[in-house]
Write a protein that holds these residues in place. Structure first.
Motif, PDB file in Angstrom:
ATOM      1  N   LYS A 895     -13.968  26.699 -11.446  1.00  0.00           N
ATOM      2  CA  LYS A 895     -15.126  25.804 -11.429  1.00  0.00           C
ATOM      3  C   LYS A 895     -15.093  24.823 -12.585  1.00  0.00           C
ATOM      4  N   ARG A 896     -14.342  25.171 -13.627  1.00  0.00           N
ATOM      5  CA  ARG A 896     -14.321  24.332 -14.823  1.00  0.00           C
ATOM      6  C   ARG A 896     -13.013  23.564 -15.003  1.00  0.00           C
ATOM      7  N   CYS A 897     -11.914  24.044 -14.469  1.00  0.00           N
ATOM      8  CA  CYS A 897     -10.604  23.475 -14.773  1.00  0.00           C
ATOM      9  C   CYS A 897      -9.945  22.906 -13.524  1.00  0.00           C
ATOM     10  N   SER A 898      -9.220  21.822 -13.713  1.00  0.00           N
ATOM     11  CA  SER A 898      -8.455  21.241 -12.616  1.00  0.00           C
ATOM     12  C   SER A 898      -7.170  20.639 -13.152  1.00  0.00           C
ATOM     13  N   LEU A 899      -6.191  20.525 -12.279  1.00  0.00           N
ATOM     14  CA  LEU A 899      -4.881  19.980 -12.604  1.00  0.00           C
ATOM     15  C   LEU A 899      -4.559  18.896 -11.586  1.00  0.00           C
ATOM     16  N   MET A 900      -4.019  17.756 -12.056  1.00  0.00           N
ATOM     17  CA  MET A 900      -3.723  16.644 -11.152  1.00  0.00           C
ATOM     18  C   MET A 900      -2.308  16.135 -11.384  1.00  0.00           C
ATOM     19  N   PHE A 901      -1.638  15.812 -10.276  1.00  0.00           N
ATOM     20  CA  PHE A 901      -0.333  15.166 -10.316  1.00  0.00           C
ATOM     21  C   PHE A 901      -0.454  13.789  -9.667  1.00  0.00           C
ATOM     22  N   LYS A 902       0.220  12.775 -10.249  1.00  0.00           N
ATOM     23  CA  LYS A 902       0.194  11.420  -9.698  1.00  0.00           C
ATOM     24  C   LYS A 902       1.616  10.876  -9.647  1.00  0.00           C
ATOM     25  N   ALA A 903       1.872  10.117  -8.608  1.00  0.00           N
ATOM     26  CA  ALA A 903       3.103   9.324  -8.510  1.00  0.00           C
ATOM     27  C   ALA A 903       2.654   7.880  -8.286  1.00  0.00           C
ATOM     28  N   LYS A 904       2.968   6.995  -9.243  1.00  0.00           N
ATOM     29  CA  LYS A 904       2.514   5.617  -9.195  1.00  0.00           C
ATOM     30  C   LYS A 904       3.672   4.673  -8.880  1.00  0.00           C
ATOM     31  N   ASN A 905       3.336   3.615  -8.171  1.00  0.00           N
ATOM     32  CA  ASN A 905       4.334   2.593  -7.815  1.00  0.00           C
ATOM     33  C   ASN A 905       5.541   3.230  -7.129  1.00  0.00           C
ATOM     34  N   ILE A 906       5.256   4.024  -6.106  1.00  0.00           N
ATOM     35  CA  ILE A 906       6.310   4.766  -5.403  1.00  0.00           C
ATOM     36  C   ILE A 906       7.362   3.820  -4.834  1.00  0.00           C
ATOM     37  N   LEU A 907       6.937   2.628  -4.398  1.00  0.00           N
ATOM     38  CA  LEU A 907       7.870   1.681  -3.791  1.00  0.00           C
ATOM     39  C   LEU A 907       8.675   0.908  -4.824  1.00  0.00           C
ATOM     40  N   ASP A 908       8.358   1.118  -6.116  1.00  0.00           N
ATOM     41  CA  ASP A 908       9.068   0.420  -7.198  1.00  0.00           C
ATOM     42  C   ASP A 908       9.119  -1.081  -6.922  1.00  0.00           C
ATOM     43  N   ASN A 909       7.933  -1.675  -6.761  1.00  0.00           N
ATOM     44  CA  ASN A 909       7.880  -3.083  -6.364  1.00  0.00           C
ATOM     45  C   ASN A 909       8.438  -3.993  -7.450  1.00  0.00           C
ATOM     46  N   THR A 910       8.807  -5.174  -7.033  1.00  0.00           N
ATOM     47  CA  THR A 910       9.409  -6.162  -7.914  1.00  0.00           C
ATOM     48  C   THR A 910       8.451  -7.330  -8.107  1.00  0.00           C
ATOM     49  N   TYR A 911       8.219  -7.699  -9.357  1.00  0.00           N
ATOM     50  CA  TYR A 911       7.414  -8.872  -9.673  1.00  0.00           C
ATOM     51  C   TYR A 911       8.311 -10.099  -9.518  1.00  0.00           C
ATOM     52  N   LYS A 912       7.876 -11.062  -8.667  1.00  0.00           N
ATOM     53  CA  LYS A 912       8.715 -12.232  -8.386  1.00  0.00           C
ATOM     54  C   LYS A 912       7.877 -13.507  -8.363  1.00  0.00           C
ATOM     55  N   GLU A 913       8.167 -14.417  -9.287  1.00  0.00           N
ATOM     56  CA  GLU A 913       7.660 -15.783  -9.230  1.00  0.00           C
ATOM     57  C   GLU A 913       8.789 -16.639  -8.662  1.00  0.00           C
ATOM     58  N   GLN A 914       8.528 -17.299  -7.545  1.00  0.00           N
ATOM     59  CA  GLN A 914       9.627 -17.796  -6.731  1.00  0.00           C
ATOM     60  C   GLN A 914       9.436 -19.257  -6.314  1.00  0.00           C
ATOM     61  N   ILE A 915      10.549 -19.998  -6.282  1.00  0.00           N
ATOM     62  CA  ILE A 915      10.629 -21.342  -5.707  1.00  0.00           C
ATOM     63  C   ILE A 915      11.508 -21.258  -4.463  1.00  0.00           C
ATOM     64  N   THR A 916      11.054 -21.883  -3.386  1.00  0.00           N
ATOM     65  CA  THR A 916      11.846 -21.915  -2.160  1.00  0.00           C
ATOM     66  C   THR A 916      12.178 -23.362  -1.815  1.00  0.00           C
ATOM     67  N   LEU A 917      13.461 -23.647  -1.643  1.00  0.00           N
ATOM     68  CA  LEU A 917      13.924 -24.977  -1.240  1.00  0.00           C
ATOM     69  C   LEU A 917      14.852 -24.802  -0.041  1.00  0.00           C
ATOM     70  N   GLY A 918      14.357 -25.160   1.148  1.00  0.00           N
ATOM     71  CA  GLY A 918      15.122 -24.913   2.353  1.00  0.00           C
ATOM     72  C   GLY A 918      15.329 -23.428   2.545  1.00  0.00           C
ATOM     73  N   ASP A 919      16.573 -23.022   2.686  1.00  0.00           N
ATOM     74  CA  ASP A 919      16.900 -21.599   2.837  1.00  0.00           C
ATOM     75  C   ASP A 919      17.212 -20.931   1.501  1.00  0.00           C
ATOM     76  N   ASN A 920      17.134 -21.698   0.414  1.00  0.00           N
ATOM     77  CA  ASN A 920      17.505 -21.168  -0.900  1.00  0.00           C
ATOM     78  C   ASN A 920      16.275 -20.664  -1.646  1.00  0.00           C
ATOM     79  N   VAL A 921      16.440 -19.546  -2.314  1.00  0.00           N
ATOM     80  CA  VAL A 921      15.356 -18.931  -3.096  1.00  0.00           C
ATOM     81  C   VAL A 921      15.770 -18.901  -4.557  1.00  0.00           C
ATOM     82  N   TYR A 922      14.852 -19.322  -5.443  1.00  0.00           N
ATOM     83  CA  TYR A 922      15.107 -19.340  -6.880  1.00  0.00           C
ATOM     84  C   TYR A 922      13.944 -18.620  -7.574  1.00  0.00           C
ATOM     85  N   TYR A 923      14.293 -17.777  -8.547  1.00  0.00           N
ATOM     86  CA  TYR A 923      13.278 -17.022  -9.268  1.00  0.00           C
ATOM     87  C   TYR A 923      13.055 -17.628 -10.643  1.00  0.00           C
ATOM     88  N   THR A 924      11.803 -17.910 -10.967  1.00  0.00           N
ATOM     89  CA  THR A 924      11.483 -18.311 -12.333  1.00  0.00           C
ATOM     90  C   THR A 924      11.205 -17.083 -13.196  1.00  0.00           C
TER      91      THR A 924
END
Length: 943
Positions: A895-924
């Motif tokens: 009643k008094r104690c609890s235990l918690m497990f967390k897994a964050k950002n499971i997909l391991d996302n990527t931060y991307k600031e991007q320019i697109t010119l035609g079919d070409n992609v450029y990352y700033t």
């Protein structure tokens, strides 16, 4: 470790003492509300049948019955013009407080008595859904019980789960795709300032969830709310005191392989108090330098001894951050509260502490800038002075404390005091390696950038408030509050250095440092004082054929004063321009100032008067409105708010900016109750948005890593916005919710950040400016569903999901269109609004089995790409979607104690600031944040 042991020992002693004084009686605390309106009822009679115990509800609708012998009772609640209700089988346990919420139904022609089985109102999410259903305002919310379920540690993380809300940079709120300029955050209903000189909204990572009761996001404006929000108003409510003694403690550890126990973590030297979120003077400007201004700084040729003294004054000469392995991320929280008697009247209090230290690191980052292009060009060339790979490490500390207290003089009068302090310190180190001048990856001319930044944020807030009911004035309710905040942000001794190197045919590396970009040390200091006073009156009345209504009126006065100072010191490189790769050689005494009569490298002070300013804002507001049924199922909320703005900024170069306006902000909202579970809402109103002091200031700041100049604009005007909303909502059963919304917004003089024309290879510059008009519209849907309604096997599962779609456009100015069509002849004459996300999506699947003590949640959220840098000689830069998935698993050990497990950002996302010119992609900008695994323990001692 001694300190931690001492704290743990103190907690155990406190727990033992209170356990030793266990009581033999208990108490009952009832909240009595109108079942139709959701409003609390003042003066309802509460009796325990078979005893002499009885009382009446106060102006909060609360009745507390103390010193009741343990047992099972029936509780009778009665109120004139309402059906008497008897709650049966109320179980009172020794040393505990049973909390109930009683809904009284209005009496018809015949007064009936209703008997129900007692059920404690312990699910605050359900309580807020009930409030949401009854409220004349359109809002969404998240509560303390949800914080625990989804495993978030601060307000920013919690708000990611709210419909239409996006969090950027881990701390800034976007509502319905609109940036921080159009969103506003308040604390307990009172203004709080931003701690970022470049932003309007407060940094929400400053508020730990263990100190928060709930967060409400208002989507529509009513005259009793501030008028300077368009996307949403975020109201953070701190925890109120409990009805009986309660003590909680939690501790947690987190592991991210990219940051923790990684020997590649960049770790510059710091002060001995960095772990508490502030610098103890280690980074302070030496007194030998601080005595001079830019106008009397020693001349390198006329003041030889003085220039030698100031050039050697810095004791910390580290420009190249070292490396050191770091411990696990760790956090602690503690709170204690109770309600006691003072002079025979209830006094409640709660005190809370929280501490969080988090490390982040990546080594494979990408950082680029690009040259302007011409018609027919299908590829981009990297700009000069821009690195291509980045290693960045952050060490962030957040320390928070809160104290809330409230005292009831009687059932009609109470006052309260809230104190909150937050201290944050972030040690940021960067190293970049790339190519200079030549876009060819085989180039032998390389570029290295290094930077060390320490950012210290402080937030001190005090709120004094009161509430009073005047029975002889038809139960006129008066609420008042005064909130005083002192905030600051300091960046002492930010160090930046850039050098080149080449590799010859023999494979030897040759290093060089010149004066094109001199080694620099920055000192920035922002201080802001914010004082806000509110007075609100609510008068019950009979309107529209004698229907129970409310007349509301009141006022607000807010004063903000900001001081911003920046001093820049640079080293003129005279010697050792060719070196062996060890940049510390430039800052050794034998290479600083005069040595044997020869001037070596020396310190200069650069003062940009336009980058130093004082600013203030005075706001006077008054409003009047009504809330009233105008037909059997139709409710009206209507009124007007007047806001008088007096805003002025004066830079040290005598450049000024002024905004003085008087704005009327009307609002009308209709709610049609199809039945007790279904509403249709419609509203129309006008709001405004003021520029931030940074946007208003005539600053021209160079981004060392982005390679561009950001300009302010003292000629900015405030923005007016017309808003229209329509929502259908249904509450099928407790904890369940369905809604569908449409919204439309028209902006007049919106503020956008746009590129200025540049010639040849000059540095790209941007400036905030007003455009004529812009338009935004969209739709929202949300569902919360208990899956047990489908099959008994799924009774412990629930699902929630929400989706917001937003479309916006701004007309491109004729000058911009000419520049864009010079390289893109088919370019559109419209574009999306700056910093606006086209969609947001949140979903979660939860499992809750109280019998077995298990709780678990799998959550997912994502927002669409948004325009973050609007360019005219290049395709604009868009921040790409970053899907985020998190998982939590909690086990109640007792009643008094609890235990918690967390897994964050499971997909391991990527931060991307991007320019697109035609079919070409450029990352700033591009980097991965890494997955994080956490475990935490919590303990609760309560009566």
């Amino acid at each position: 470790m001694n300190f931690k042991h001492a704290v743990l020992s103190l907690m155990l002693v406190i727990g033992s003492v209170f356990s030793a004084f266990a009581q033999t009686t208990g108490s009952v605390r009832l909240t009595v509300v109108d079942d139709k309106t959701g409003e609390t009822l003042i003066g309802a009679t509460v009796m325990i049948e078979g005893t002499s115990k009885g009382t009446i509800t106060d102006f909060d609708g609360i009745a507390t019955l103390n010193n009741i012998n343990a047992g099972t009772y029936n509780v009778r609640v009665s109120y004139i013009s309402y059906q008497t209700t008897v709650i049966s089988d109320v179980k009172v346990e020794a040393g505990k407080a049973e909390e109930l919420t009683v809904h009284l139904k209005p009496a018809d022609l015949e007064i009936n008595e209703v008997v129900i089985t007692a059920k404690a109102a312990k699910n605050s999410e359900n309580a807020l859904l009930t409030l949401q259903r009854k409220s004349p305002k359109l809002f969404d919310a998240i509560t303390a019980d949800q914080f625990s379920r989804i495993g978030v540690s601060d307000a920013a993380g919690a708000l990611k789960k709210v419909t239409g809300v996006t969090i950027t940079s881990g701390k800034y709120v976007f509502v319905r795709g609109l940036g921080d300029r159009y969103s506003k955050s308040v604390l307990n209903g009172s203004d709080v300032p931003s701690l970022d000189p470049n932003k309007n909204s407060v940094q929400l990572d400053l508020f730990p969830t263990n100190l928060i009761d709930n967060i409400i996001v208002y989507k529509t404006f009513t005259p009793d709310l501030p008028g300077d929000f368009t996307g949403g108003l975020v109201d953070i409510t701190t925890k109120d005191f409990p009805t009986s003694f309660n003590l909680t403690f939690s501790a947690g550890l987190e592991y991210n392989p990219q940051a923790n126990f990684n020997s590649d973590f960049l770790a510059p030297k710091g002060s001995s108090t960095d772990f508490l979120g502030y610098d103890n003077g280690f980074r302070a400007l030496p007194k030998e330098i601080a005595q001079y201004s830019a106008s009397d700084f020693p001349d390198p040729y006329l003041n030889k001894s003085e220039i030698t003294s100031v050039s050697r004054a810095f004791k910390n000469r580290q420009f190249n951050p070292g490396k050191a392995s770091q411990f696990l991320n760790h956090s602690f929280s503690f709170s204690v509260g109770d309600q006691v008697k003072l002079f025979g009247k209830p006094l409640g209090y709660i005190f809370g502490l929280s501490y969080n230290r988090k490390y982040s690191n990546y080594t494979d980052g990408v950082q680029n800038s690009y040259e302007g292009i011409s018609e027919g060009q299908t590829t981009l060339n990297r700009d000069i002075h821009m690195a291509t790979t980045e290693h960045k490490s952050d060490d962030e500390v957040l320390l928070g404390a809160m104290f809330n207290t409230s005292y009831k003089f009687n059932n009609n009068n109470k006052i309260g005091l809230s104190l909150m302090t937050n201290q944050s310190g972030t040690n940021d180190a960067r190293y970049q390696d790339g190519y200079l001048l030549d876009a060819n990856p085989d180039s032998t001319t390389h570029l290295q950038n290094r930077a060390i930044t320490y950012t210290q944020r402080a937030f001190r807030n005090g709120q004094l408030r009161g509430e009073h009911v005047f029975p002889h004035l038809n139960n006129l309710n008066v609420k008042w509050s005064n909130s005083f905040t002192i905030s600051s942000i300091k960046q002492p001794d930010t160090r930046m250095i850039r050098n080149q190197y080449t590799i010859n045919q023999q494979g030897d590396t040759l290093y060089y440092m010149g004066n094109l970009d001199r080694p620099s040390r920055f000192y920035r200091d922002l201080k802001e004082i914010n004082n806000s006073s509110k007075l609100d009156f609510t008068l019950p009345a009979k309107l529209f054929g004698g229907r129970d209504s409310k007349i509301k009126f009141g006022g607000l006065y807010t004063y903000k004063n900001r001081e911003f100072r920046e001093n820049i010191y640079q080293y003129n490189i005279q010697s050792n321009k060719n070196f062996d790769g060890d940049i510390s050689v430039f800052f050794q005494d034998q290479n600083l100032g005069y040595v044997d009569g020869t001037l070596k490298n020396y310190l200069m002070m650069i003062n940009i008067d336009g980058n130093n300013f004082d600013a203030y804002q005075r706001l006077f507001a008054g409003y009047a409105m009504i809330e009233s049924p105008i037909a059997k199922k139709l409710n009206l909320t209507a009124g007007v708010r007047m806001e008088k703005t007096d805003m002025e900024l004066r830079a040290f170069n005598d450049s000024t900016g002024t905004i003085k306006t008087n704005d009327l902000l009307p609002s009308i909202a209709l709610t049609y109750n199809i039945n007790d579970k279904t509403n249709i809402r419609a509203s129309a109103n006008r709001t405004l948005a003021r520029p931030s002091f940074r946007e208003f200031a005539p600053l021209a700041t160079y981004d060392f890593f982005g390679g561009y100049i950001q300009n302010g604009n003292p000629d900015l005007k405030r923005t007016l916005v017309n808003n229209f909303d329509l929502r259908w909502e249904k509450y099928p059963s407790p904890g369940e919710y369905l809604s569908a919304s449409l919204f439309y917004k028209k902006f007049f003089n919106p503020i956008e950040n746009a590129q200025l024309p540049r010639a040849g290879g000059s540095t790209s510059q941007f400036q905030f400016k007003n455009v004529d008009k812009s338009t935004l519209y969209g739709a929202e849907i949300e569902i919360r569903k208990n899956l047990g309604s489908f099959t008994e096997a799924l009774k412990n599962f629930r699902v929630s999901a929400n989706y917001t779609y937003v479309y916006s456009y701004v007309n491109v100015t004729p000058e911009e269109l000419v520049a864009i069509r010079a390289w893109n002849p088919g370019a559109s004459d419209t574009r999306p609004m700056y910093d606006q996300a086209p969609y947001t999506f949140n979903a979660s699947l939860s499992y809750d089995n109280p019998e077995k003590g298990w709780e678990s949640t799998l959550s997912y959220n994502v927002s669409g790409k948004r325009l973050i840098v609007y360019q005219i000689d290049l395709p604009s830069i868009y921040l790409q979607p970053m899907p985020e998935m998190n998982f939590t698993l909690k086990k109640n050990l007792s009643k008094r104690c609890s235990l918690m497990f967390k897994a964050k950002n499971i997909l391991d996302n990527t931060y991307k600031e991007q320019i697109t010119l035609g079919d070409n992609v450029y990352y700033t900008t591009k980097y991965q944040q890494g997955r994080t695994y956490a475990i935490s323990f919590s303990y609760n001692l309560s009566k």
